[in-house]
Write a protein that holds these residues in place. Structure first.
Motif, PDB file in Angstrom:
ATOM      1  N   MET A  78      10.350  -5.365   3.606  1.00 38.84           N
ATOM      2  CA  MET A  78      10.435  -4.499   2.358  1.00 38.84           C
ATOM      3  C   MET A  78      11.311  -5.110   1.460  1.00 38.84           C
ATOM      4  O   MET A  78      12.337  -5.690   1.760  1.00 38.84           O
ATOM      5  CB  MET A  78      10.817  -3.147   2.857  1.00 38.84           C
ATOM      6  N   VAL A  79      11.031  -5.262  -0.056  1.00 38.66           N
ATOM      7  CA  VAL A  79      11.902  -5.582  -0.781  1.00 38.66           C
ATOM      8  C   VAL A  79      12.017  -4.620  -2.101  1.00 38.66           C
ATOM      9  O   VAL A  79      10.900  -4.054  -2.310  1.00 38.66           O
ATOM     10  CB  VAL A  79      11.261  -7.021  -1.515  1.00 38.66           C
ATOM     11  N   GLU A  80      13.209  -4.233  -2.532  1.00 36.78           N
ATOM     12  CA  GLU A  80      13.475  -3.397  -3.705  1.00 36.78           C
ATOM     13  C   GLU A  80      13.662  -4.381  -4.838  1.00 36.78           C
ATOM     14  O   GLU A  80      14.511  -5.324  -4.963  1.00 36.78           O
ATOM     15  CB  GLU A  80      14.600  -2.642  -3.377  1.00 36.78           C
ATOM     16  N   TRP A  81      12.573  -4.430  -5.880  1.00 30.36           N
ATOM     17  CA  TRP A  81      12.595  -5.034  -7.040  1.00 30.36           C
ATOM     18  C   TRP A  81      13.267  -4.423  -8.221  1.00 30.36           C
ATOM     19  O   TRP A  81      12.881  -3.351  -8.312  1.00 30.36           O
ATOM     20  CB  TRP A  81      11.321  -5.855  -7.378  1.00 30.36           C
ATOM     21  N   ILE A  98       9.333  -0.763  -5.115  1.00 30.05           N
ATOM     22  CA  ILE A  98       9.505  -0.990  -3.516  1.00 30.05           C
ATOM     23  C   ILE A  98       8.145  -1.805  -3.289  1.00 30.05           C
ATOM     24  O   ILE A  98       7.427  -1.054  -3.147  1.00 30.05           O
ATOM     25  CB  ILE A  98       9.741   0.137  -2.737  1.00 30.05           C
ATOM     26  N   SER A  99       8.211  -2.942  -2.829  1.00 24.12           N
ATOM     27  CA  SER A  99       7.150  -3.664  -2.093  1.00 24.12           C
ATOM     28  C   SER A  99       7.315  -3.751  -0.447  1.00 24.12           C
ATOM     29  O   SER A  99       8.355  -4.150  -0.091  1.00 24.12           O
ATOM     30  CB  SER A  99       7.028  -4.865  -2.517  1.00 24.12           C
ATOM     31  N   VAL A 100       6.207  -3.241   0.297  1.00 26.69           N
ATOM     32  CA  VAL A 100       6.200  -2.961   1.637  1.00 26.69           C
ATOM     33  C   VAL A 100       5.093  -4.098   2.149  1.00 26.69           C
ATOM     34  O   VAL A 100       3.840  -3.858   1.708  1.00 26.69           O
ATOM     35  CB  VAL A 100       5.989  -1.817   2.389  1.00 26.69           C
ATOM     36  N   GLN A 101       5.531  -5.234   3.023  1.00 24.40           N
ATOM     37  CA  GLN A 101       4.478  -6.185   3.296  1.00 24.40           C
ATOM     38  C   GLN A 101       4.382  -6.087   4.909  1.00 24.40           C
ATOM     39  O   GLN A 101       5.556  -5.755   5.544  1.00 24.40           O
ATOM     40  CB  GLN A 101       5.025  -7.449   3.087  1.00 24.40           C
ATOM     41  N   GLU A 102       3.178  -5.918   5.422  1.00 25.07           N
ATOM     42  CA  GLU A 102       2.837  -6.061   6.724  1.00 25.07           C
ATOM     43  C   GLU A 102       2.314  -7.358   6.974  1.00 25.07           C
ATOM     44  O   GLU A 102       1.445  -7.959   6.266  1.00 25.07           O
ATOM     45  CB  GLU A 102       1.780  -5.092   7.144  1.00 25.07           C
ATOM     46  N   TRP A 103       2.752  -8.067   7.969  1.00 25.28           N
ATOM     47  CA  TRP A 103       2.610  -9.653   8.172  1.00 25.28           C
ATOM     48  C   TRP A 103       1.540  -9.732   9.415  1.00 25.28           C
ATOM     49  O   TRP A 103       1.803  -8.972  10.554  1.00 25.28           O
ATOM     50  CB  TRP A 103       3.838 -10.289   8.420  1.00 25.28           C
ATOM     51  N   GLU A 111      -0.067  -5.147   1.571  1.00 27.79           N
ATOM     52  CA  GLU A 111       1.184  -5.005   0.900  1.00 27.79           C
ATOM     53  C   GLU A 111       0.845  -3.754  -0.028  1.00 27.79           C
ATOM     54  O   GLU A 111      -0.162  -3.711  -0.660  1.00 27.79           O
ATOM     55  CB  GLU A 111       1.339  -6.229  -0.146  1.00 27.79           C
ATOM     56  N   LYS A 112       1.883  -2.704  -0.039  1.00 27.13           N
ATOM     57  CA  LYS A 112       1.790  -1.591  -0.795  1.00 27.13           C
ATOM     58  C   LYS A 112       2.987  -1.727  -1.782  1.00 27.13           C
ATOM     59  O   LYS A 112       4.119  -2.026  -1.370  1.00 27.13           O
ATOM     60  CB  LYS A 112       1.680  -0.550   0.027  1.00 27.13           C
ATOM     61  N   PHE A 113       2.776  -1.303  -3.054  1.00 29.84           N
ATOM     62  CA  PHE A 113       3.843  -1.178  -3.942  1.00 29.84           C
ATOM     63  C   PHE A 113       4.071   0.351  -4.626  1.00 29.84           C
ATOM     64  O   PHE A 113       3.166   1.241  -4.605  1.00 29.84           O
ATOM     65  CB  PHE A 113       3.534  -2.103  -5.307  1.00 29.84           C
ATOM     66  N   TYR A 114       5.465   0.784  -4.460  1.00 26.48           N
ATOM     67  CA  TYR A 114       5.793   2.080  -4.742  1.00 26.48           C
ATOM     68  C   TYR A 114       6.653   1.892  -5.871  1.00 26.48           C
ATOM     69  O   TYR A 114       7.694   1.441  -5.946  1.00 26.48           O
ATOM     70  CB  TYR A 114       6.476   2.790  -3.567  1.00 26.48           C
TER      71      TYR A 114
END
Length: 117
Positions: A78-81, A98-103, A111-114
């Motif tokens: 997860m990255v907070e940009w 917030i970008s949540v990445q499943e690998w 990837e979902k962007f909030y």
């Protein structure tokens, strides 16, 4: 083999260098599903490549992007940009996302962007 922290850090660095599409090609799975908030997801790498190219092509002024926080879990990052740019259709955008990445197999499969409206 690179850890998820190393991979997401490299991806973020590529974005900061203006190489977002290079990051996309390197780290996104052929079957990737990307979704903005609760909007319909975009399925597959080619459809998402087109979506990404359209987004970056519509930015008329880019003032900055900064990863504020990075979190790594089991198969998840997860990255907070914070972003600051002007878009030809949306105008001035200055917000945190917030970008949540499943690998899967070393690449992002979902990837979902909030972010706020």
């Amino acid at each position: 083999m690179a850890t998820l922290l190393e991979k997401i850090s490299d991806l973020n660095d590529l974005v900061l260098q203006g190489k977002s599409m290079e990051a996309f090609e390197k780290y996104y799975h052929e079957e990737v599903v990307m979704q903005e908030n609760e909007n319909q997801p975009t399925i597959g790498k080619s459809a998402n490549r087109k979506r990404e190219e359209e987004f970056y092509g519509a930015i008329t002024e880019f003032r900055g992007a900064k990863p504020l926080k990075v979190t790594v879990g089991e198969g998840i990052t997860m990255v907070e940009w914070h972003y600051d740019y002007t878009h030809k259709d949306w105008g001035i955008r200055n917000y945190t996302q917030i970008s949540v990445q499943e690998w899967k197999n070393g690449q992002i499969i979902k990837e979902k962007f909030y972010y706020g409206a």
